[in-house]
Design a protein around this motif. Structure first.
Motif, PDB file in Angstrom:
ATOM      1  N   PRO A 274      19.947  15.248  37.987  1.00  0.00           N
ATOM      2  CA  PRO A 274      20.816  15.107  39.158  1.00  0.00           C
ATOM      3  C   PRO A 274      20.778  13.684  39.697  1.00  0.00           C
TER       4      PRO A 274
ATOM      5  N   MET B  54      18.711  22.784  43.867  1.00  0.00           N
ATOM      6  CA  MET B  54      19.513  22.180  42.815  1.00  0.00           C
ATOM      7  C   MET B  54      18.780  20.998  42.178  1.00  0.00           C
TER       8      MET B  54
ATOM      9  N   VAL C  15      26.495  19.025  48.604  1.00  0.00           N
ATOM     10  CA  VAL C  15      26.022  20.404  48.534  1.00  0.00           C
ATOM     11  C   VAL C  15      25.421  20.810  49.879  1.00  0.00           C
TER      12      VAL C  15
ATOM     13  N   MET D  64      26.433  25.420  42.402  1.00  0.00           N
ATOM     14  CA  MET D  64      25.154  25.099  41.770  1.00  0.00           C
ATOM     15  C   MET D  64      25.305  24.559  40.357  1.00  0.00           C
TER      16      MET D  64
END
Ligand SMILES: Nc1nc2c(ncn2[C@@H]2O[C@H](COP(=O)(O)OP(=O)(O)OP(=O)(O)O)[C@@H](O)[C@H]2O)c(=O)[nH]1
Ligand SMILES: [Mg+2]
Length: 624
Positions: A578, A600, A587, A366
């Motif tokens: 992100p 996330m 992920v 994470m």
């Protein structure tokens, strides 16, 4: 629902390399198959199975698997599980290997031999590669290959994977199926202590049962792992790295920039006014060319990372940081995955497979995207180059390098804070001592470093010529059509689809100081961070009014048109946002669902907006 899987195996025998971490399996694999998998001097480099092909002299092909290193066949972490599953024939779509090549680190037979016994117990034919023969010899460890072979009941070949020694003998062994012996199965099981006794007996027979003398590495470690000097050295190393990224890159960066500018001029003056010219000059050259200029900085960063990886320093740094990381609920184990994330979060996230504790692994995944990946470097470098003056502070620190250092630090501090908060929300971690191997120091091979850098350059150029070019061109199309209406005064881009989109997004981003050009560039930049730069290059080239529409360097352009708080705010945005779909996909793959990537993306966007907002407001206030 029950699931049935039909296994379709390619014909021909399957061979697998098995051994303790860092014993040279991948180095052997690369030599045998001509592959270029990553080799580095720490445990846990390989975390998934890789397949290669090995051509025999008779022209047959053998399939060879490179596997993650493991200490035993009782897996403790996801990477060890990969190896154990392959050996047990449980790996999806893969048959049980027909032959295992047990790779031993000749400098540490005591630990390595235990795994051989465990593999023998699996009943798979087995041969032994006694690797690192050069290191063993230099330490005065002389191993009688025939005796070892007799004691184990297996063929043994001495190899030096890095130099290619002994590979012909090994190949010969692999080519003759008749020579693959079904191994004698040792009595007992892996955990009942009998194996250790047998290993002791074998070592005694080989005359290797005394303690080994102190090594040069131990002497170096007295300094490197010193409670005071150790952390100071680490800080100095990292600091030098960031200084170098700016000061060494200056000249090559200028060359590339002037080359791109020259090309823009030539193409611009050779072509008649029109769409084609705009496509090439504003889209390809101004857009993609502006990203290309950051190649030198990326290579310098990787040069340092490769040096650290090859020398054996990385696990030491993990050791030094174990305490610090313990304070936010992580262990030194997380250090290497996090450091890999400085290159790119994706291998970093993969590298978490060597973390045994599932909670630690999840937390590490994470926070991995908060480490400053090399795709952020161009964005940072562009903004720093445009807004931070080139001057020295306190004598010999470059101010630009210092700011870059601070940005990297911001990512790390952010990550530690998030880890600390996650600790509050997840069950307490059992505190376990860090068990990590400290490999012997190596002088990095110039050739390996050169190959590593070439690979990096290749990856970067492929990105530039692939996804970055593609999305920049898509943006050019959106920014060119529909054209300006009759009697329009401003540049045509204002009337295009992209112009409208940018204006719409500007409402969202105005509170954090972004203009419509930035807001627009963030959209294709979602796919990959550097695209924000090529997008800005294209948008500004298309916005340029007047006749001198030739590709201009982006940096002076934004220096003129953005305020300092806007630049700071954008930097803060990039520390957290992100802006990379591939990471979110990784992920999803590693956590097996959409939940984690969604959480996330959500928390990172929220953090980015907040950080940019605070940065913008505070710096606007201070600079007013
Ligand atoms: N001196 C010497 N170094 C070697 C030899 N074989 C490999 N190395 C070095 O040992 C280190 C580890 O090599 P790798 O091939 O990455 O080891 P691995 O077994 O694949 O490691 P994991 O993937 O982590 O399990 C690298 O720094 C190699 O350059 C050898 O025969 N002699
Ligand atoms: Mg490996």
């Amino acid at each position: 629902m029950t699931e049935s899987v039909i296994h379709l195996h390619p014909a021909g025998p399957l061979l697998a390399l098995v051994g303790n971490p860092n014993c040279g399996k991948t180095a052997l694999f690369n030599r045998l198959t001509g592959s270029r998998q990553k080799v580095a001097n720490y445990a846990g480099v390989t975390v998934e199975r890789k397949e290669g092909r090995l051509k025999t002299h008779a022209g047959k092909t053998l399939r060879l698997l490179d596997l993650p290193g493991t200490y035993s066949l009782y897996p403790r972490s996801p990477d060890e599980r990969v190896t154990c599953d392959v050996l047990a024939g449980r790996a999806r779509g893969e048959k049980r290997p027909d032959l295992v090549i047990c790779v031993l680190d000749a400098t540490n037979l005591r630990r390595n031999l235990r795994l051989v016994l465990a593999v023998q117990r699996q009943g798979i034919p087995c041969v032994v590669a006694l690797n690192m023969a050069d290191l063993a010899a230099s330490r005065g460890i002389n191993i009688d290959v025939d005796k070892l072979s007799k004691a184990l009941g297996l063929p043994v070949v001495r190899t030096i994977a890095t130099q290619g020694h002994g590979l012909d003998d090994l190949r010969q062994l692999l080519e003759q199926r008749e020579q693959w012996p079904a191994p004698p199965v040792p009595p007992g099981n892996e955990q009942d202590g009998q194996d250790q006794q047998r290993v002791n007996a074998i070592l005694k027979e080989l005359g290797l049962d005394e303690q080994s003398p102190a090594l040069p590495s131990d002497k170096i470690d007295r300094f490197v792992l010193h409670p005071v000097f150790g952390p100071v050295l680490l800080a100095v190393l990292l600091f030098l790295l960031f200084q170098a990224v700016f000061s060494w890159a200056e000249a090559p960066k200028d060359w590339i920039e002037s080359g791109v500018g020259w090309l823009g001029d030539v193409v611009g003056s050779a072509l008649p006014e029109g769409l084609l010219k705009s496509l090439l000059v504003d889209g390809v050259i101004a857009g993609v060319g502006s990203v290309l200029a950051f190649l030198p900085q990326i290579l310098i960063l990787f040069f340092f990372i490769l040096l650290l990886e090859e020398s054996g320093y990385l696990p030491r740094a993990a050791f030094l940081l174990d305490r610090l990381m313990g304070s936010v609920g992580l262990s030194g184990r997380s250090f290497i995955p996090l450091l890999s994330s400085f290159a790119c979060a994706i291998p970093g996230i993969m590298a978490t497979r060597s973390i045994a504790n599932p909670r630690d692994r999840l937390v590490t995944i994470m926070i991995a995207p908060l480490m400053t990946c090399s795709a952020r470097l161009p964005v940072y470098a562009l903004l720093i180059g445009a807004f931070v003056p080139q001057r020295e502070v306190w004598g010999w620190f470059e101010l630009q390098g210092l700011v870059l250092f601070v940005l990297y630090l911001a990512g790390i501090v952010g990550a530690m804070l998030v880890a600390w908060i996650l600790k509050r929300f997840t069950s307490a971690r059992q505190v376990r001592p860090l068990m990590m191997e400290l490999p012997a120091y190596h002088l990095p091979h110039a050739r390996n470093i050169a190959i590593g850098l070439l690979q990096r350059a290749e990856i970067f150029l492929k990105r530039v010529g692939g996804i970055i070019l593609l999305l920049t061109l898509a943006l050019w199309v959106l920014a060119t059509f529909p054209g300006a209406p009759e009697g329009a005064t401003g540049p045509a881009i204002q009337y295009s689809f992209a112009g409208m989109l940018g204006r719409g997004l500007e409402h969202v981003f105005a509170p954090i100081g972004f203009n419509w050009q930035i807001s627009l560039a963030l959209v294709p930049g979602l796919a990959a961070r550097e695209i924000a730069i090529s997008a800005l290059g294209t948008v500004y080239a298309l916005s340029a009014t007047g006749t001198d529409a030739a590709a201009q360097a982006l940096s002076p352009l934004i220096a003129q048109s953005w305020s300092l708080p806007t630049a700071f705010s954008l930097l803060a945005w990039f520390v957290f946002a992100p802006q990379c779909l591939a990471t979110l996909a990784a992920v999803k793959r590693e956590t097996g669902g959409l939940r984690m990537p969604l959480i996330m993306a959500g928390y990172l966007f929220a953090l980015a907006y907040l950080a940019a907002f605070v940065t913008f407001r505070v710096s606007s206030y201070l600079l007013a």
